[in-house]
Design a protein around this motif. Structure first.
Motif, short mmCIF file in Angstrom:
data_model
loop_
_atom_site.label_atom_id
_atom_site.label_comp_id
_atom_site.label_asym_id
_atom_site.label_seq_id
_atom_site.Cartn_x
_atom_site.Cartn_y
_atom_site.Cartn_z
N LEU A 32 35.15 45.21 36.14
CA LEU A 32 35.41 47.29 35.44
C LEU A 32 35.92 46.75 34.34
CD1 LEU A 32 37.39 49.31 36.48
CD2 LEU A 32 39.52 47.96 36.93
N ALA A 33 35.78 45.13 34.16
CA ALA A 33 36.72 44.58 32.39
C ALA A 33 35.98 45.04 32.04
CB ALA A 33 37.21 42.80 33.09
N ARG A 34 34.77 44.58 32.56
CA ARG A 34 32.95 44.82 31.00
C ARG A 34 33.12 46.21 30.74
NH1 ARG A 34 30.51 40.87 34.22
NH2 ARG A 34 29.58 42.54 35.32
N TRP A 35 33.28 46.92 31.81
CA TRP A 35 32.89 48.22 31.70
C TRP A 35 34.15 49.11 30.94
CZ3 TRP A 35 36.22 53.04 32.85
CH2 TRP A 35 35.36 54.35 32.79
N LEU A 36 35.53 48.71 30.43
CA LEU A 36 36.55 49.18 29.97
C LEU A 36 36.41 48.23 28.36
CD1 LEU A 36 39.66 48.63 32.52
CD2 LEU A 36 38.60 51.21 30.99
N ARG A 37 35.91 47.46 28.73
CA ARG A 37 35.93 46.87 27.28
C ARG A 37 34.80 47.40 26.51
NH1 ARG A 37 36.29 39.65 27.59
NH2 ARG A 37 38.60 40.02 28.22
N ALA A 38 34.52 47.77 26.77
CA ALA A 38 32.65 49.04 26.69
C ALA A 38 33.33 49.90 26.18
CB ALA A 38 31.61 48.63 27.54
N ARG A 39 34.79 50.33 26.13
CA ARG A 39 35.38 51.44 25.52
C ARG A 39 36.21 51.56 25.46
NH1 ARG A 39 31.80 51.81 29.67
NH2 ARG A 39 30.51 53.36 30.43
N ASP A 40 36.51 50.49 24.27
CA ASP A 40 37.42 50.03 23.63
C ASP A 40 39.38 49.78 24.58
OD1 ASP A 40 35.50 50.53 21.43
OD2 ASP A 40 36.09 51.82 21.11
N VAL A 41 38.78 49.02 25.05
CA VAL A 41 40.33 48.89 26.18
C VAL A 41 40.44 47.57 26.69
CG1 VAL A 41 41.67 49.18 28.12
CG2 VAL A 41 40.30 51.11 27.27
N GLU A 42 42.04 46.96 26.27
CA GLU A 42 41.52 45.31 26.39
C GLU A 42 41.86 44.96 27.86
OE1 GLU A 42 44.65 41.75 24.36
OE2 GLU A 42 44.49 44.08 23.55
N ALA A 43 40.57 44.47 28.18
CA ALA A 43 40.80 44.64 29.41
C ALA A 43 41.12 43.21 29.91
CB ALA A 43 39.89 44.83 30.45
N GLU A 44 41.83 42.11 30.81
CA GLU A 44 42.06 40.88 31.34
C GLU A 44 42.56 41.00 33.01
OE1 GLU A 44 41.64 38.25 28.84
OE2 GLU A 44 42.14 39.85 27.73
N VAL A 45 41.45 39.87 33.13
CA VAL A 45 41.43 39.91 34.81
C VAL A 45 42.21 38.29 34.62
CG1 VAL A 45 40.27 39.22 36.33
CG2 VAL A 45 38.81 40.63 34.80
N ILE A 46 43.52 38.70 36.14
CA ILE A 46 44.41 37.27 36.43
C ILE A 46 44.44 36.35 37.20
CG2 ILE A 46 47.06 36.79 36.25
CD1 ILE A 46 47.28 40.04 35.77
N HIS A 47 43.59 35.18 37.10
CA HIS A 47 43.57 34.57 38.12
C HIS A 47 44.89 35.02 38.98
CE1 HIS A 47 42.44 30.30 40.41
NE2 HIS A 47 42.03 30.98 39.43
N PRO A 48 44.38 34.75 40.65
CA PRO A 48 45.47 35.30 41.34
C PRO A 48 46.19 34.20 41.66
CG PRO A 48 43.11 36.16 42.48
CD PRO A 48 43.00 34.94 41.01
N ASN A 49 45.95 32.19 41.67
CA ASN A 49 46.88 31.40 41.71
C ASN A 49 47.41 31.32 40.98
OD1 ASN A 49 45.31 31.35 43.93
ND2 ASN A 49 43.80 29.27 44.01
N SER A 50 47.62 32.18 39.38
CA SER A 50 48.00 31.55 38.37
C SER A 50 50.02 32.42 38.80
CB SER A 50 47.87 31.84 37.35
OG SER A 50 47.58 32.85 36.90
N ILE A 51 49.86 33.88 39.74
CA ILE A 51 50.35 34.08 39.08
C ILE A 51 52.06 33.58 41.37
CG2 ILE A 51 51.81 36.51 39.85
CD1 ILE A 51 50.53 35.97 38.15
N ALA A 52 52.61 33.59 40.13
CA ALA A 52 54.19 32.54 41.18
C ALA A 52 54.85 34.12 41.88
CB ALA A 52 55.04 32.35 40.01
N VAL A 53 54.68 33.41 43.33
CA VAL A 53 55.31 34.21 44.32
C VAL A 53 55.98 33.71 45.35
CG1 VAL A 53 52.85 35.79 44.51
CG2 VAL A 53 53.89 33.72 46.03
N SER A 54 57.25 34.86 45.80
CA SER A 54 58.55 33.87 46.42
C SER A 54 57.47 33.47 47.80
CB SER A 54 59.07 35.19 46.70
OG SER A 54 60.27 34.75 47.91
#
Length: 387
Positions: A89-111
């Motif tokens: 999906l990130a590649r598909w969006l970037r091909a249509r001039d949308v800045e797309a990023e994929v977040i590493h799940p382990n880098s999100i702090a949770v409660s």
């Protein structure tokens, strides 16, 4: 100095009045898209079918709503967590001039609460806070993953398919042997070429032939085993043909260089080149961390202990490097790394040697990375003659 491939923060200045920000909580059944739209007081959220065209229409609608309030939108930034759907999906969006990023799940702090509320709406709020901090350039707020091209992802498939086939072959052999053990028969090797003929002549300890249903089952197991062996040979043959026909394509130059090291086969070289060294890794620490060969210390106050290898990193690289480290001690006995290992473990017990083999694997991974990227040969390592 900021690195060009620093994925721990955004290197582009954020103008929130001209940027539509959106995050996606993805599942197999639906996508929940939550946004921050300039000029709109509320934070809109919309549940969609897993359809990229519908997502793009939603982003364009939010952009039009912002422009109707007088904002000039010059940027659309979208983020979602890495997961089952990969990064297509990130590649598909970037091909249509949308800045797309994929977040590493382990880098999100949770409660850390034992029973915490978890819904898609709460998850999108958490993603928005993390993504907004990343866009502002706050270092280490969250970590993005590198977006590989379709060709880079496709190059990994033969090696991963071979690993799956080898695992399936091992499971079939274990089932085969356990079935014979139930009858009191040991020592039969189902992976031999004449296994089918030998199976017909097997007798139980009582001298009786194999029962009909058991014999039919074992014949089918042998047929599966032969099919898997043929598929493994097909993958290996195709890989060698690609290396010969396209020696300068993709990761093939790295594979050819790594395969010259005595003790490193084409399979290991292919795994290292496609899984690790083709990525834009910044420094030796990043190489060891991606290889899953770094520790996970537990230090607080007077407590000092090591919890073993971190779960982060590429499990295929970790397993392959630990196996390679043991082979390296046999084939590269005079290298500096082998001498370092034997010097450190001269008076150690078996448990310490297993611990130190991880350290050797980490040093070896960094050494092979330097060999593949800048041509620096590790001290004392013997290379095969160039073919």
């Amino acid at each position: 100095m900021p690195q060009a491939n620093d994925l721990s923060r955004c290197l582009t200045a954020l103008d929130q009045d001209s940027t539509v920000i959106a995050v996606i909580e993805m599942s197999q059944a639906s996508w929940l898209v939550a946004g921050i739209v300039p000029g709109i007081e509320r934070h809109p959220a919309k549940k969609l079918e897993p359809d990229p065209a519908a997502l793009l229409r939603l982003l364009q609608r939010w952009r039009a709503e912002a422009e109707r309030t007088g904002r000039q939108i010059s940027r659309i930034a979208v983020a979602f967590e890495a997961g089952r759907d990969g990064v297509w999906l990130a590649r598909w969006l970037r091909a249509r001039d949308v800045e797309a990023e994929v977040i590493h799940p382990n880098s999100i702090a949770v409660s850390r609460e034992h029973r915490r509320a978890k819904t898609d709406r709460l998850d999108t709020a958490l993603l928005k806070r993390a993504f907004l901090g990343w866009l502002r350039g706050e270092p280490d707020h969250c970590q993005m993953i590198a977006i590989p091209s379709l060709e880079e992802e496709d190059a990994k498939r033969p090696g991963r398919e071979r690993d799956a086939l080898v695992g399936e072959r091992t499971r079939i052999i274990n089932r085969f042997k356990s079935t014979l053990a139930w009858l009191g028969i040991r020592g039969f090797k189902p992976n031999l070429r004449n296994a089918a003929a030998r199976l017909e002549a097997l007798r139980t300890p009582e001298g009786a032939p194999l029962p009909d249903n058991t014999l039919a089952e074992l014949r089918r197991e042998l047929a599966r085993l032969q099919l898997i062996a043929a598929q493994i040979r097909e993958i290996e043959k195709a890989r060698l043909e690609r290396l010969q026909q396209q020696p300068s394509t993709g990761a093939h130059p790295m594979i050819r260089v790594l395969a010259q090291v005595r003790g490193v086969g084409v399979e290991t070289a292919d795994m290292l080149a496609n899984e690790a060294f083709s990525r834009p890794l910044r420094d030796p620490r990043a190489v060891a961390r991606y290889g899953g060969l770094t520790g996970s210390p537990d230090e607080s106050g007077s407590r000092r202990r090591e919890k073993g290898l971190a779960r982060a990193g590429n499990a295929r690289v970790r397993r392959g490097m630990i196996q390679l480290a043991w082979r390296f001690l046999m084939f590269q006995k005079d290298s500096a790394l082998a001498r370092w290992y034997w010097r450190r473990t001269a008076e150690a017990r078996g448990g310490a040697r297993k611990t130190m083999i991880v350290a050797l694997a980490r040093k070896l991974l960094i050494g092979l990375w330097r060999l593949a990227t800048i041509g620096e040969i590790p001290e004392g390592v013997v290379l095969r003659p160039a073919s």
